[in-house]
Scaffold this active site. Structure first.
Site, PDB file in Angstrom:
ATOM      1  N   GLU A   1      46.442  47.174  37.155  1.00 52.59           N
ATOM      2  CA  GLU A   1      45.848  47.029  35.717  1.00 52.59           C
ATOM      3  C   GLU A   1      44.770  47.964  35.529  1.00 52.59           C
ATOM      4  O   GLU A   1      43.806  48.057  36.237  1.00 52.59           O
ATOM      5  CB  GLU A   1      45.363  45.821  35.390  1.00 52.59           C
ATOM      6  CG  GLU A   1      44.146  45.441  34.322  1.00 52.59           C
ATOM      7  CD  GLU A   1      43.456  44.208  34.141  1.00 52.59           C
ATOM      8  OE1 GLU A   1      42.425  44.289  33.662  1.00 52.59           O
ATOM      9  OE2 GLU A   1      44.037  43.284  34.614  1.00 52.59           O
TER      10      GLU A   1
ATOM     11  N   THR B   1      41.150  44.678  29.516  1.00 47.50           N
ATOM     12  CA  THR B   1      40.042  44.760  28.813  1.00 47.50           C
ATOM     13  C   THR B   1      40.627  45.277  27.601  1.00 47.50           C
ATOM     14  O   THR B   1      40.114  45.998  26.551  1.00 47.50           O
ATOM     15  CB  THR B   1      39.159  45.704  29.320  1.00 47.50           C
ATOM     16  OG1 THR B   1      38.687  45.592  30.552  1.00 47.50           O
ATOM     17  CG2 THR B   1      37.631  45.213  28.738  1.00 47.50           C
TER      18      THR B   1
ATOM     19  N   LYS C   1      44.846  34.094  31.973  1.00 47.94           N
ATOM     20  CA  LYS C   1      43.886  34.480  32.858  1.00 47.94           C
ATOM     21  C   LYS C   1      42.599  33.646  33.095  1.00 47.94           C
ATOM     22  O   LYS C   1      41.989  33.475  31.803  1.00 47.94           O
ATOM     23  CB  LYS C   1      43.415  36.002  32.632  1.00 47.94           C
ATOM     24  CG  LYS C   1      42.317  36.548  33.366  1.00 47.94           C
ATOM     25  CD  LYS C   1      41.776  38.032  32.516  1.00 47.94           C
ATOM     26  CE  LYS C   1      40.650  38.765  33.039  1.00 47.94           C
ATOM     27  NZ  LYS C   1      40.451  39.822  32.554  1.00 47.94           N
TER      28      LYS C   1
END
Length: 221
Positions: A54, A82, A142
């Site tokens: 990521e 993000t 998450k």
């Protein structure tokens, strides 16, 4: 994951490799490094049997890094993290990101990813947030930040919310990674604990590979 949701993400249009993810269910989070350094990390990462990376969208040149990695590392899952709004999402998608990670719940972003058949792991903290993110269509949720919540929290929520796949992020390290999998997580997200700044700063390839293999050995038991 229910069959309908799973089949959506298993569409031929989805470039995310579930097979590679299953081999090593760790999402490595890279933030703040340039393309040259990221490629150096990726070489060792892939060589040690890790396949999911990521790149956070608040990294300078994030979209260029994502595009380059997708092109140069076809055996890996390359995603964007993000992602906080639709603009971030669209930029990540257009760069070729194969999965999306958010630190928050943004309904528009989640539903856009689901519509595009892009696996998405939205960030949530409380049981209500976790359930909400899942109900919007997240492939997995998450749990962030997991630092304060710990393994016992994951175990507790897996009781009433056992159908929800969770991916704790923050606070997962070599010392405790196995304990998270023992309570049934779908995977974990790891940043600085997976990519030690001292090893990266020194470009210590041997040290970095040794670190990756130690985590792999701990996870595989």
């Amino acid at each position: 994951m229910d069959k309908e949701k799973y089949s959506n993400y298993m569409s031929p249009n989805t470039s995310f490799s579930f097979e590679k993810y299953a081999q090593m269910p760790v999402v490595g989070i890279i933030r703040g490094y340039d393309l040259e350094t990221v490629k150096w990390i990726a070489d060792s990462y892939q060589a040690c049997g890790f396949f999911t990376l990521e790149i956070t969208m608040n990294t300078a040149g994030a979209t260029e890094i994502i595009s380059a990695l997708v092109k140069d590392y076809p055996e890996m899952n390359i995603g964007a993290g993000t992602v906080c709004n639709l603009k971030d999402y669209q930029n990540a998608r257009d760069a070729g990101a194969q999965f999306i990670v958010t630190p928050i719940i943004d309904e528009a972003v989640i539903k856009a990813a689901v519509a595009d058949k892009l696996p998405i792991f939205p960030g949530a903290y409380t049981p209500s947030e976790i359930y909400k993110a899942w109900s919007f269509g997240a492939m997995a949720v998450k749990i962030f930040p997991a630092t304060q919540l710990g393994v016992s929290f994951i175990k507790d929520i897996k009781g009433p919310l056992k159908q929800i796949k969770v991916l704790p992020t923050g606070g997962v390290a070599l010392e405790n990674i196995r304990s998270f999998f023992e309570v049934g997580v779908y995977g974990v997200g790891m940043g600085s604990s997976l990519f030690p700044k001292n090893l990266i700063g020194l470009k210590d390839t041997a040290g970095l590979k040794e670190h990756f293999l130690a985590i792999k050995a701990e996870l595989k038991g």
